[in-house]
Write an enzyme that holds these catalytic residues in place. Structure first.
Site, PDB file in Angstrom:
ATOM      1  N   HIS A 135       0.876  -1.178   0.000  1.00 39.42           N
ATOM      2  CA  HIS A 135       0.000   0.000   0.000  1.00 39.42           C
ATOM      3  C   HIS A 135       0.917   1.233   0.000  1.00 39.42           C
ATOM      4  O   HIS A 135       2.031   1.178   0.524  1.00 39.42           O
ATOM      5  CB  HIS A 135      -0.837  -0.052   1.277  1.00 39.42           C
ATOM      6  CG  HIS A 135      -1.891   0.995   1.406  1.00 39.42           C
ATOM      7  ND1 HIS A 135      -1.632   2.278   1.822  1.00 39.42           N
ATOM      8  CD2 HIS A 135      -3.232   0.935   1.199  1.00 39.42           C
ATOM      9  CE1 HIS A 135      -2.768   2.963   1.866  1.00 39.42           C
ATOM     10  NE2 HIS A 135      -3.754   2.167   1.493  1.00 39.42           N
ATOM     11  N   ASP A 212       3.161  -4.413   8.089  1.00 42.54           N
ATOM     12  CA  ASP A 212       1.925  -3.658   7.945  1.00 42.54           C
ATOM     13  C   ASP A 212       0.771  -4.665   8.040  1.00 42.54           C
ATOM     14  O   ASP A 212       0.497  -5.394   7.091  1.00 42.54           O
ATOM     15  CB  ASP A 212       1.949  -2.942   6.588  1.00 42.54           C
ATOM     16  CG  ASP A 212       0.616  -2.311   6.236  1.00 42.54           C
ATOM     17  OD1 ASP A 212      -0.330  -2.388   7.058  1.00 42.54           O
ATOM     18  OD2 ASP A 212       0.515  -1.739   5.133  1.00 42.54           O
ATOM     19  N   GLN A 215      -4.424  -5.132   6.761  1.00 41.87           N
ATOM     20  CA  GLN A 215      -5.411  -6.048   6.158  1.00 41.87           C
ATOM     21  C   GLN A 215      -5.354  -7.437   6.774  1.00 41.87           C
ATOM     22  O   GLN A 215      -6.099  -8.325   6.367  1.00 41.87           O
ATOM     23  CB  GLN A 215      -5.177  -6.168   4.645  1.00 41.87           C
ATOM     24  CG  GLN A 215      -5.376  -4.885   3.878  1.00 41.87           C
ATOM     25  CD  GLN A 215      -6.826  -4.396   3.899  1.00 41.87           C
ATOM     26  OE1 GLN A 215      -7.758  -5.142   4.212  1.00 41.87           O
ATOM     27  NE2 GLN A 215      -7.016  -3.139   3.560  1.00 41.87           N
ATOM     28  N   LYS A 238     -10.318  -0.890  10.259  1.00 41.49           N
ATOM     29  CA  LYS A 238     -10.452  -2.054   9.372  1.00 41.49           C
ATOM     30  C   LYS A 238     -10.790  -3.310  10.171  1.00 41.49           C
ATOM     31  O   LYS A 238     -11.088  -4.357   9.607  1.00 41.49           O
ATOM     32  CB  LYS A 238      -9.171  -2.251   8.569  1.00 41.49           C
ATOM     33  CG  LYS A 238      -8.912  -1.093   7.614  1.00 41.49           C
ATOM     34  CD  LYS A 238      -7.764  -1.374   6.713  1.00 41.49           C
ATOM     35  CE  LYS A 238      -7.217  -0.104   6.074  1.00 41.49           C
ATOM     36  NZ  LYS A 238      -8.001   0.349   4.927  1.00 41.49           N
ATOM     37  N   CYS A 376      -4.755   2.475  -3.660  1.00 44.35           N
ATOM     38  CA  CYS A 376      -3.509   2.971  -3.038  1.00 44.35           C
ATOM     39  C   CYS A 376      -2.393   1.949  -3.194  1.00 44.35           C
ATOM     40  O   CYS A 376      -1.559   1.790  -2.284  1.00 44.35           O
ATOM     41  CB  CYS A 376      -3.712   3.310  -1.562  1.00 44.35           C
ATOM     42  SG  CYS A 376      -4.811   4.692  -1.311  1.00 44.35           S
TER      43      CYS A 376
HETATM   44  N1  PLP Z   1      -1.753  -0.802   4.678  1.00 41.25           N
HETATM   45  C1  PLP Z   1      -2.680  -1.479   4.007  1.00 41.25           C
HETATM   46  C2  PLP Z   1      -2.359  -2.844   3.491  1.00 41.25           C
HETATM   47  C3  PLP Z   1      -3.934  -0.920   3.806  1.00 41.25           C
HETATM   48  O1  PLP Z   1      -4.865  -1.596   3.135  1.00 41.25           O
HETATM   49  C4  PLP Z   1      -4.194   0.377   4.312  1.00 41.25           C
HETATM   50  C5  PLP Z   1      -5.493   1.031   4.070  1.00 41.25           C
HETATM   51  O2  PLP Z   1      -6.202   0.711   3.134  1.00 41.25           O
HETATM   52  C6  PLP Z   1      -3.195   1.028   5.021  1.00 41.25           C
HETATM   53  C7  PLP Z   1      -1.978   0.416   5.178  1.00 41.25           C
HETATM   54  C8  PLP Z   1      -3.379   2.391   5.566  1.00 41.25           C
HETATM   55  O3  PLP Z   1      -4.331   2.390   6.561  1.00 41.25           O
HETATM   56  P1  PLP Z   1      -4.826   3.775   7.204  1.00 41.25           P
HETATM   57  O4  PLP Z   1      -5.253   4.635   6.055  1.00 41.25           O
HETATM   58  O5  PLP Z   1      -5.950   3.375   8.089  1.00 41.25           O
HETATM   59  O6  PLP Z   1      -3.670   4.327   7.958  1.00 41.25           O
END
Ligand code: PLP
Length: 418
Positions: A135, A212, A215, A238, A376
């Site tokens: 992401h 990270d 998900q 999420k 993203c």
């Molecule tokens: N990492 C992954 C894999 C994501 O899917 C997302 C959000 O879609 C994020 C990071 C970023 O999350 P946030 O916008 O809640 O900080």
């Protein structure tokens, strides 16, 4: 334990999905005159009453600022806030609450590590290793860090199923690699990454690993000690919790050795005009009045998920995803993007000759909420040579009947544009 594949427990466990659905008020509404089919939980999940009521109760009865007051409400607010931290510690199986830092979400967790761990340590000749399926929030902070320090960013490529190439990972790891940052589950492809094996290899090369988990935590039973993650971060929204709150887990010794990320109240023990003594962990990283209600709601969400159990949730979602995959494969003109052997919750797809935004718009008129765009994860789109995909993403409350509604909607899309 790391759940790369569906564990035997998950495969056997059952989830009472009708009961779950009854606990999510927002699911019971009509959109454009049709029953809502919410297939956009990877962007943000709906909230169960347990979370809504915890936040409501907190604001109705307990709100005050935390840690600073001697009065009853401040004490109750502090207990509620710290209760959220303890729920997160249990959820991740961290050793101590001192390793659980409240952040705004995964994005802030990654930026915190990049700036506080990476910036003082990295320089010319050092390398940060990410993957092609990150992401943007696990790409851009490392690009910034490399610009600031002169370090070099490298990435592990993926194959056409959306799996990382293990030989390339091994080849790219070297004694120059200082940080490996990777997703646990890809938001664009659904691929579950074998993080434990990759952590072992990274540690052998002398790198620290940032995972990270944005998900992963709604779908995979995460144990940061079993994975041996150095840092693990996720967003509350999420995993059925509020927006604006998330967790950064870090090993105590690493966090202890890092300078604060931001300065202000709460993160200090002593301030004079000449110098400051920083607070203990985790408060050293929590400058300013925190998102107290968010922490309360997140604690309720994590308890809610644990109450049903990740095995039961993963087993249910896997069955629904597998049903969706089979239906997709027998739908002419539909192509799945991301067909890894081990996947969670994500069905990204294209339909011949129809722009994903048109797919999303027609589906919306059928009451079916999916996401369309680059999610993203532009490098993933570049890999597959597409500008965007349509993405249906599952949560514990989705059913096979909703997948039927999705495919009835896809028939409408095709009628409309062909
Ligand atoms: N990492 C992954 C894999 C994501 O899917 C997302 C959000 O879609 C994020 C990071 C970023 O999350 P946030 O916008 O809640 O900080």
């Amino acid at each position: 334990m790391e759940a790369n594949a569906l564990t035997a427990n998950a495969a056997a466990a059952q989830l009472d999905v009708e009961r779950v659905r009854g606990e999510f008020p927002a699911l019971h509404q009509q959109v454009h005159g049709k029953p809502l089919v919410y297939l956009d939980s990877a962007a943000s999940a709906q909230k169960p009453s347990a979370v809504i009521e915890a936040v409501d109760h907190y604001y109705r009865h307990d709100h005050a600022n935390v840690h600073r007051g001697v009065h009853a409400l401040s004490e109750r607010a502090t207990n509620a806030y710290e209760g959220g931290r303890e729920a997160a510690r249990r959820f991740l199986n961290a050793e101590s609450v001192s390793e659980i830092v409240f952040v705004r979400g995964a994005t802030e967790g990654i930026n915190l590590v990049a700036q506080s761990y990476g910036r003082p340590r990295l320089g010319v000749g050092d390398e940060v290793l990410i993957t092609e399926m990150e992401h943007h929030s696990n790409i851009v902070p490392w690009q910034l860090l490399c610009e600031q320090t002169g370090a070099t960013l490298k990435w592990v490529p993926i194959d056409d199923r959306g799996e990382l190439l293990p030989d390339e990972y091994q080849r790219l790891l070297s004694d120059k690699t200082r940080i490996v940052a990777m997703t646990h589950v890809s938001n664009a492809l659904g691929t579950i990454v074998p993080v434990h094996d990759m952590v072992v290899q990274a540690h052998a090369a002398g790198a620290v690993v940032v995972i990270d988990g944005a998900q992963a935590v709604p779908h995979v039973d995460v144990d940061v000690r079993a994975i041996d993650a150095d840092f693990y971060t996720f967003s509350g929204h999420k995993v059925y919790g509020p927006t604006g709150i998330g967790i950064l887990y870090g090993k105590h010794a690493l966090l202890e050795a890092m300078p604060p990320y931001q300065g202000g109240g709460e993160m200090i023990k002593y301030v004079s005009l000449e110098r400051t003594v920083y607070n203990d962990l985790p408060y050293k990283f929590e400058a300013g009045t925190p998102n107290i209600a968010g922490a309360v709601g997140l604690g309720a969400a994590l308890q809610y998920v644990k109450g049903y159990g990740l095995d039961a949730i993963a087993g249910h979602e896997h069955r629904v995803l597998e049903y969706a995959r089979q239906r997709a494969e027998s739908t002419p003109g539909m192509k799945l993007i991301g067909t890894a052997a081990h996947k969670a919750s994500i069905l990204s797809f294209e339909i011949d000759g129809i722009h994903p935004h048109d797919i999303g718009t027609v589906l919306d008129h059928e009451g079916v909420a999916v996401r369309t765009g680059h999610h993203c994860a532009m490098p993933v789109m570049q890999h597959f040579g597409v500008p965007a995909t349509a993405r249906a993403s599952l949560a514990m409350y989705n059913t096979q009947a909703e997948i039927d509604a999705l495919f009835a909607g896809i028939d409408k899309v095709k009628e409309w544009f062909n």
